[in-house]
Each structure stands twice: as C-alpha cells, then as structure tokens.
Design a protein around this motif. Structure first.
Motif, PDB file in Angstrom:
ATOM      1  N   SER A  46       0.875  -1.170   0.000  1.00  0.00           N
ATOM      2  CA  SER A  46       0.000   0.000   0.000  1.00  0.00           C
ATOM      3  C   SER A  46       0.914   1.221   0.000  1.00  0.00           C
ATOM      4  O   SER A  46       2.042   1.151   0.485  1.00  0.00           O
ATOM      5  N   ARG A  47       0.389   2.344  -0.531  1.00  0.00           N
ATOM      6  CA  ARG A  47       1.232   3.542  -0.649  1.00  0.00           C
ATOM      7  C   ARG A  47       0.673   4.703   0.165  1.00  0.00           C
ATOM      8  O   ARG A  47      -0.518   4.758   0.451  1.00  0.00           O
ATOM      9  N   HIS A  48       1.540   5.638   0.499  1.00  0.00           N
ATOM     10  CA  HIS A  48       1.089   6.884   1.119  1.00  0.00           C
ATOM     11  C   HIS A  48       0.272   7.659   0.075  1.00  0.00           C
ATOM     12  O   HIS A  48       0.484   7.489  -1.130  1.00  0.00           O
ATOM     13  N   PRO A  49      -0.655   8.525   0.533  1.00  0.00           N
ATOM     14  CA  PRO A  49      -1.441   9.277  -0.444  1.00  0.00           C
ATOM     15  C   PRO A  49      -0.554  10.202  -1.289  1.00  0.00           C
ATOM     16  O   PRO A  49      -0.823  10.436  -2.465  1.00  0.00           O
ATOM     17  N   GLU A  50       0.496  10.735  -0.679  1.00  0.00           N
ATOM     18  CA  GLU A  50       1.402  11.587  -1.454  1.00  0.00           C
ATOM     19  C   GLU A  50       2.796  11.549  -0.830  1.00  0.00           C
ATOM     20  O   GLU A  50       2.958  11.093   0.306  1.00  0.00           O
ATOM     21  N   PRO A  77       3.934   7.804  -5.068  1.00  0.00           N
ATOM     22  CA  PRO A  77       4.237   8.082  -3.661  1.00  0.00           C
ATOM     23  C   PRO A  77       4.920   6.872  -3.021  1.00  0.00           C
ATOM     24  O   PRO A  77       4.778   5.753  -3.517  1.00  0.00           O
ATOM     25  N   LYS A 103       3.892   2.432   1.855  1.00  0.00           N
ATOM     26  CA  LYS A 103       3.604   2.559   3.290  1.00  0.00           C
ATOM     27  C   LYS A 103       3.770   1.200   3.976  1.00  0.00           C
ATOM     28  O   LYS A 103       4.447   1.085   4.979  1.00  0.00           O
TER      29      LYS A 103
END
Ligand code: HEM
Length: 341
Positions: free
Chosen positions: A65-69, A82, A85
C-alpha cells in the motif's frame, strides 16, 4: 574478481525454500543477525528499493500500500509514485510498515534493516564510502553466513574484511581491482558473482526434527561452535564426511549502487545442495571434479582441502558419477567438452 553483469529482474531470487529460510532467518535476527553502525539513510532507501522491486517482480507474493502523497525529503517511490507505506508477505501473512525517514525516532534504521532481512532469503551488507574513499561495512543483516560472523567484520573497510579472513589471492590479485571497482561502480550496472564450498552436516538420523537441519545459518559440523569460532579454523569438517552428509554450499552474490544515498548493497544468497543430488545432474559431476582439481594452492587451503577427509571423498564420488554418465552417453568424455549442453 569473477563478476558478471546482472539484469535487473535477477536481483533477488526466491524459491520454494522461502518459508523455511524465513523461519531460520527470523530466529537468527533475534540473536545475532543484524546491525547498523552508520549508513542509516542507505538502509531506509534499501527497504524501499526492495519493496518496489519485490512487489513488481513477485506480485502474488508481495502486496504493497502507498502513502497518499510524497511528503518527505526523498521520494522513495519508483516511477513518480508516492512511497510505499506497507508491504505484506502474502504466504507468511506478515505486514511491515516501512519507515520513511531517519527522523522517525531511535532505532528506525535497525527496524528498516530487519524488515529487509525478513522480506528476502538473501543476507545483506550495506557498504558506505568513508572520507578516505574506502568502502566500509556499515549496516547489515547477516543471518545465514555459515562460516563467518557479522560481529567480526562489521565496521571494517572492504580490504580488512578480506585480509582478516585470509581470502586467497586477495593482496596479490583482488585488492586493487576491487577498490577501483567499488569507487567507479555506476548505479545502472549491477553485477553478480558465485562461489562454492563443501560442507559436512550431521547424519540423517541426527538431523530429524532440527529447524536448520542443513546447517545453513552456521556450519557447526564443519566449523565447530559459532561461539568458539576463529577464522583460521574454517572448513575443518569436524564430522567424518559421507556422500550422504556432504553439501555443496554455494553463494550467489550481487552488488548494486543505490541511486540516492550512493551506498553499495551486497546481497548473499546461499544454496545448499546434497552432493548425491549433484551427482545425478547431467554433466555436473565432471565439471565439479575438474573445478576442484584446478584450485590454486591458496584456494585449497582456504576451502580446507587438507582439513578432514572430504576432498578425496567428493572427488572419488564425482569421478564415479561422471564415469557412469559417460557410459550412459549423458556426458562427454574428458576433453570433448559438452557445456553448455
Ligand atoms: C567485487 C566484490 C567482491 C569480491 C570479488 C569478493 C571476493 C571474495 C572472495 C574471493 C572470497 C573468498 C570466498 C569466495 O570465494 O567467495 C571472499 C570472502 C568474503 N567476502 Fe568478499 N568479495 C567481494 C565483496 C565483498 C563485500 C562487499 C563484502 C561485505 C561484507 C564481502 C565480504 C566477504 C566476507 C565476510 C568473506 C569471508 C571472509 C572470511 O572467510 O573470513 N565481500 N570475498
């Protein structure tokens, strides 16, 4: 130096031993597996590089999963995405939260180093350039080294690591080219090399029920207790070897420079193969025997040719397997050459 260019998709290899390796590695992490002296930024970069790579190369094994930005000093995400996460190791049902920066508190680089070790089957050494231009072993996760201990080597520059281990031909041949290679190594040119040793493990009846039956983490039957190890005593084959207990211990190593920190990452992936299995591989017994016969004296000394009775036993077995293969028409007669077959 015996190095070859490496294509990117081959950086990290996973296989059906993954779960077994990771059980052993996780246990070793708790006892003696990791350490960070410096190079914290490189370790944070490394855990993101691994997560980006693994989630693309093995998409069913790793989910991210990734950070929003991107909101940190460095954007660790590949292709402008980004940063990652979390990474989930699907078969182990484990999720790790990746640190983004060294400002996240004490022990953050150690945490990143441990995550790296838990993701892959390889051991890792992070080499950072010192103000004297030499490369120092500053951080690592060395869980399954077999015949050397991280605590004896961490903090050392590249030359001392090898000199303290009496690595054959190091001073005369390897030293200058390795120093030059490390200084000049470009980001876009990763390399790989392989080595091999012969190791003796416990007999079958004594292996039953042991977590690390193949003595991947530490080669006790060959080199004695890890706690009492001194590098001069390597490969002494404390137990009498038989074809059933002999293993080819082979490492596939890679080197790459990280683009942001500039540190060089050394990966070491160890494979243990029973010599009885090698004896059945087409063309392999003949090649192994001829490789062993061509060891220079110093190499024989390093690999313990005169220590224990394994050398003659392996050669005799490989010669016999080779002869049988030749008789069956599966391998070339000496001098004919059938590789690659
Ligand atoms: C171009 C890069 C390198 C070359 C050509 C090289 C070469 C070698 C050679 C020839 C040996 C003897 C065993 C074998 O045949 O593999 C060795 C051992 C070793 N190398 Fe390297 N090496 C390189 C990079 C590194 C790096 C980056 C590390 C960082 C930790 C490292 C750590 C060691 C250790 C710990 C040993 C075992 C020494 C002992 O027996 O005490 N090597 N290396």
């Amino acid at each position: 130096m015996g190095i070859r260019n490496m294509i990117w998709s081959d950086w990290i290899e996973l296989d059906d031993q993954y779960r077994n390796y990771q059980e052993i590695r996780a246990r070793r992490i708790e006892t003696q597996g990791h350490g960070v002296l410096g190079g914290g930024l490189a370790v944070i970069e490394l855990v993101h590089e691994l997560a980006e790579y693994l989630s693309r190369r093995y998409p069913t094994t790793f989910r991210v999963s990734r950070h929003p930005e991107s909101n940190t000093e460095y954007n660790w995400g590949w292709e402008g995405l980004p940063p990652i996460k979390t990474i989930t190791v699907v078969p182990l049902e484990e999720t790790h939260e990746l640190p983004l920066s060294l400002h996240e508190g004490d022990g953050v680089a150690e945490k990143a180093m441990i995550i790296c070790a838990l993701l892959i089957q390889d051991d890792l050494a992070v080499m950072v350039e010192g103000t004297d231009g030499r490369y120092y072993f500053q951080a690592g996760a060395i869980c399954v080294p077999g015949f050397w201990r991280m605590r004896d080597k961490i903090g050392m520059p590249l030359d001392e690591i090898h000199i303290s281990g009496d690595v054959p031909l190091y001073r005369s041949k390897l030293h200058a080219s390795m120093e030059r290679f490390f200084r000049r190594m470009p980001v876009e040119k990763p390399v790989a090399r392989n080595n091999y040793f012969l190791q003796t493990i416990r007999p079958l009846e004594e292996r039953k029920g042991r977590e690390d039956a193949e003595e991947l983490a530490w080669s006790e039957s060959t080199n004695g207790l890890e706690s009492e190890f001194q590098s001069g005593g390597r490969f002494s084959h404390k137990l009498k070897p038989t074809t059933e207990t002999l293993r080819l211990r082979s490492e596939r190593q890679t080197l790459r420079r990280l683009p942001i920190s500039g540190a060089i990452v050394f990966t070491i992936r160890t494979y243990m193969t029973p010599i009885e299995e090698l004896g059945r591989e087409r063309g392999v017994p003949g090649r192994l025997a001829s490789s062993m016969r061509s060891w220079p004296t110093e190499v024989g000394e390093y690999k313990g040719k005169e220590r224990g009775e394994w050398y003659e036993a392996v050669l005799a077995y490989m010669d016999e397997c080779h002869r049988e293969q030749v008789d069956r028409g599966e391998a070339a007669r000496p001098g004919q050459g059938d590789y690659p077959y």
